[in-house]
Scaffold this active site. Structure first.
Site, PDB file in Angstrom:
ATOM      1  N   ASN A  13       0.879  -1.174   0.000  1.00  0.00           N
ATOM      2  CA  ASN A  13       0.000   0.000   0.000  1.00  0.00           C
ATOM      3  C   ASN A  13       0.918   1.226   0.000  1.00  0.00           C
ATOM      4  OD1 ASN A  13      -1.797   2.046   0.464  1.00  0.00           O
ATOM      5  ND2 ASN A  13      -2.341   1.406   2.553  1.00  0.00           N
ATOM      6  N   TRP A  14       1.040   1.850  -1.176  1.00  0.00           N
ATOM      7  CA  TRP A  14       1.983   2.974  -1.280  1.00  0.00           C
ATOM      8  C   TRP A  14       1.442   4.253  -0.674  1.00  0.00           C
ATOM      9  CZ3 TRP A  14       4.016   2.318  -7.030  1.00  0.00           C
ATOM     10  CH2 TRP A  14       4.907   1.238  -7.062  1.00  0.00           C
ATOM     11  N   LYS A  15       0.165   4.271  -0.329  1.00  0.00           N
ATOM     12  CA  LYS A  15      -0.451   5.495   0.221  1.00  0.00           C
ATOM     13  C   LYS A  15      -0.139   6.664  -0.721  1.00  0.00           C
ATOM     14  CE  LYS A  15      -0.177   3.356   4.712  1.00  0.00           C
ATOM     15  NZ  LYS A  15      -0.068   3.454   6.153  1.00  0.00           N
ATOM     16  N   HIS A  99      -9.618   1.553   4.990  1.00  0.00           N
ATOM     17  CA  HIS A  99      -8.311   1.662   5.651  1.00  0.00           C
ATOM     18  C   HIS A  99      -8.444   2.606   6.845  1.00  0.00           C
ATOM     19  CE1 HIS A  99      -4.159   2.759   6.436  1.00  0.00           C
ATOM     20  NE2 HIS A  99      -3.840   1.608   5.864  1.00  0.00           N
ATOM     21  N   GLU A 101      -6.725   4.946   7.881  1.00  0.00           N
ATOM     22  CA  GLU A 101      -6.489   6.368   7.577  1.00  0.00           C
ATOM     23  C   GLU A 101      -7.743   6.986   6.951  1.00  0.00           C
ATOM     24  OE1 GLU A 101      -2.835   5.711   5.470  1.00  0.00           O
ATOM     25  OE2 GLU A 101      -1.912   5.163   7.379  1.00  0.00           O
ATOM     26  N   GLU A 171      -5.751  -4.780  10.699  1.00  0.00           N
ATOM     27  CA  GLU A 171      -4.678  -3.810  10.902  1.00  0.00           C
ATOM     28  C   GLU A 171      -4.937  -3.042  12.189  1.00  0.00           C
ATOM     29  OE1 GLU A 171      -2.677  -2.658   6.949  1.00  0.00           O
ATOM     30  OE2 GLU A 171      -4.405  -1.375   7.180  1.00  0.00           O
ATOM     31  N   GLY A 177       2.313   2.263  10.903  1.00  0.00           N
ATOM     32  CA  GLY A 177       3.282   3.344  10.766  1.00  0.00           C
ATOM     33  C   GLY A 177       4.004   3.686  12.057  1.00  0.00           C
ATOM     34  N   SER A 217       3.099  -2.170  10.469  1.00  0.00           N
ATOM     35  CA  SER A 217       4.542  -2.282  10.662  1.00  0.00           C
ATOM     36  C   SER A 217       5.114  -3.660  10.301  1.00  0.00           C
ATOM     37  CB  SER A 217       4.936  -1.889  12.091  1.00  0.00           C
ATOM     38  OG  SER A 217       4.584  -0.541  12.331  1.00  0.00           O
ATOM     39  N   GLY A 238       2.744  -0.967   4.395  1.00  0.00           N
ATOM     40  CA  GLY A 238       2.861   0.439   4.036  1.00  0.00           C
ATOM     41  C   GLY A 238       4.322   0.834   3.890  1.00  0.00           C
ATOM     42  N   GLY A 239       4.905   1.349   4.962  1.00  0.00           N
ATOM     43  CA  GLY A 239       6.268   1.892   4.929  1.00  0.00           C
ATOM     44  C   GLY A 239       7.297   0.974   4.265  1.00  0.00           C
TER      45      GLY A 239
HETATM   46  P1  PGA Z   1       2.662   0.315   7.774  1.00  0.00           P
HETATM   47  O1  PGA Z   1       1.222   0.557   7.097  1.00  0.00           O
HETATM   48  O2  PGA Z   1       3.207  -0.956   7.187  1.00  0.00           O
HETATM   49  O3  PGA Z   1       3.478   1.534   7.387  1.00  0.00           O
HETATM   50  O4  PGA Z   1       2.439   0.211   9.243  1.00  0.00           O
HETATM   51  C1  PGA Z   1       0.338  -0.501   6.894  1.00  0.00           C
HETATM   52  C2  PGA Z   1      -0.950   0.007   6.312  1.00  0.00           C
HETATM   53  O5  PGA Z   1      -1.346   1.126   6.649  1.00  0.00           O
HETATM   54  O6  PGA Z   1      -1.611  -0.681   5.499  1.00  0.00           O
END
Ligand code: PGA
Length: 260
Positions: A13-15, A99, A101, A171, A177, A217, A238-239
Site C-alpha cells: 500500500n503505497w499510500k 483503511h 487512515e 490492521e 506506521g 509495521s 505500508g512503509g
Molecule cells: P505500515 O502501514 O506498514 O506503514 O504500518 C500498513 C498500512 O497502513 O496498510
C-alpha cells in the site's frame, strides 16, 4: 476446502508516496528480485494517478493492481471521487476499503465502508476490507467488540458462495506506521476471531477460504514469524513497501513449517 487453497497475498500500500516514474522502476526491480511467484500473489496499490500508467508493467510482471479507495456509486456529482467501473477500466482487480487512515483522518463511517464493499463485489473488484482497533480500545478489552462491529457493518447485506471475491485485512491502528507490530500471537488471536466470525456469517467452507491479511509495521525482519501463524494469509504493507528490496524480502517470506 483446506487452508492450502488460500494463496498468500503480499500487498504493498503505497499510500500517497512515489512518482509514476519511481513506480515503474520499482515494478521492474521487484520483478527482477522475485520474478512472478506462483505460490503467492503480489499486489501493489499505488495512488489513483498511477493506475493507468502502471497497468501494463504490472500485468507483464504478473502482479495484481489495486486501488486504495473507491466510491460506491456508479457515477454522479461526487467531486474528487472515483467509481469502481473506472477502477476496473484501469485494470484494478482489488480495492482497499475502510483503511484506518480513511476512517480516522477522513471520517469514513462503518456504513460507507459497507456500501463500498457491496459495490466492489457487484462490480467484480475484490474488496480488501480493513478492520482494526485503536490502542485505547485494545487496552479497554474491546478489540473483539470493535472487530465485530466493523465486520458486521462492512459486510452488511453481502452474500458469498465462494471465498475468492473477498479479502479481510486486520490492521490494529496502534501498529500502523508506528514500528510497533502486534506480536504473532496477538495477530493470530485476532485472525482466528475474524475467521470464526466469517464462518458464522457465511459458512465454514467459505470462511476457510477467505484470505485474512495482517497489516501494521510489517517488515522484512518480522514477516516470517507473522506468516507462520495459521490464520495469517498475507500482509498489507505500508512503509516497508516503498523500497523494492525491502518489499521483495517481504514477498519472499520464509515458510517456517507452513506451506502456502
Ligand atoms: P505500515 O502501514 O506498514 O506503514 O504500518 C500498513 C498500512 O497502513 O496498510
Amino acid at each position: 476446502m483446506s487452508i492450502e487453497v488460500r494463496r498468500p497475498l503480499m500487498a504493498a500500500n503505497w499510500k500517497m508516496h512515489l512518482s509514476i516514474a519511481e513506480g515503474v522502476s520499482f515494478i521492474a526491480k521487484l520483478h527482477e528480485l522475485v520474478g512472478t511467484p506462483r505460490d503467492r500473489e503480489v499486489l501493489i496499490a499505488p495512488p489513483y494517478t498511477h493506475l493507468w500508467p502502471l497497468r501494463e508493467p504490472m500485468a507483464a510482471a504478473g502482479f495484481s493492481l489495486a486501488a486504495q479507495n473507491c466510491h460506491w456509486e456508479a457515477q454522479g456529482a461526487y467531486t474528487g471521487e472515483v467509481s469502481l467501473a473506472m477502477l476496473a477500466e484501469t485494470g484494478c482487480r482489488y480495492v482497499i476499503v475502510g483503511h484506518s487512515e480513511r476512517r480516522h483522518i477522513f471520517g469514513e463511517s462503518d456504513a460507507w465502508i459497507g456500501r463500498k464493499t457491496a459495490a466492489a463485489l457487484s462490480r467484480g473488484v475484490v474488496p480488501i476490507v480493513c478492520i482494526g482497533e485503536k490502542i485505547e480500545e485494545r487496552e479497554a478489552g474491546l478489540t473483539e467488540q470493535v472487530l465485530r462491529r466493523q465486520l458486521t457493518a462492512g459486510l452488511e447485506g453481502i452474500s458469498l458462495d465462494t471465498p475468492e471475491p473477498l479479502v479481510i485485512a486486520y490492521e490494529p491502528v496502534w501498529a500502523i506506521g508506528t514500528g510497533r507490530t502486534a506480536t504473532p500471537n496477538q495477530a493470530q488471536e485476532a485472525h482466528a476471531f475474524v475467521r470464526e466470525w466469517l464462518a458464522d456469517r457465511f459458512d465454514k467452507a467459505v470462511a476457510k477460504g477467505i484470505r485474512i491479511l495482517y497489516g501494521g509495521s510489517v517488515k522484512p525482519d518480522n514477516v516470517d514469524d507473522l506468516m507462520a501463524q495459521p490464520d495469517i494469509d498475507g500482509a498489507l504493507v505500508g512503509g516497508a513497501s516503498l523500497e523494492a528490496a525491502s518489499f521483495a524480502r517481504i514477498v519472499q517470506y520464509q515458510r517456517s513449517g507452513k506451506s502456502p
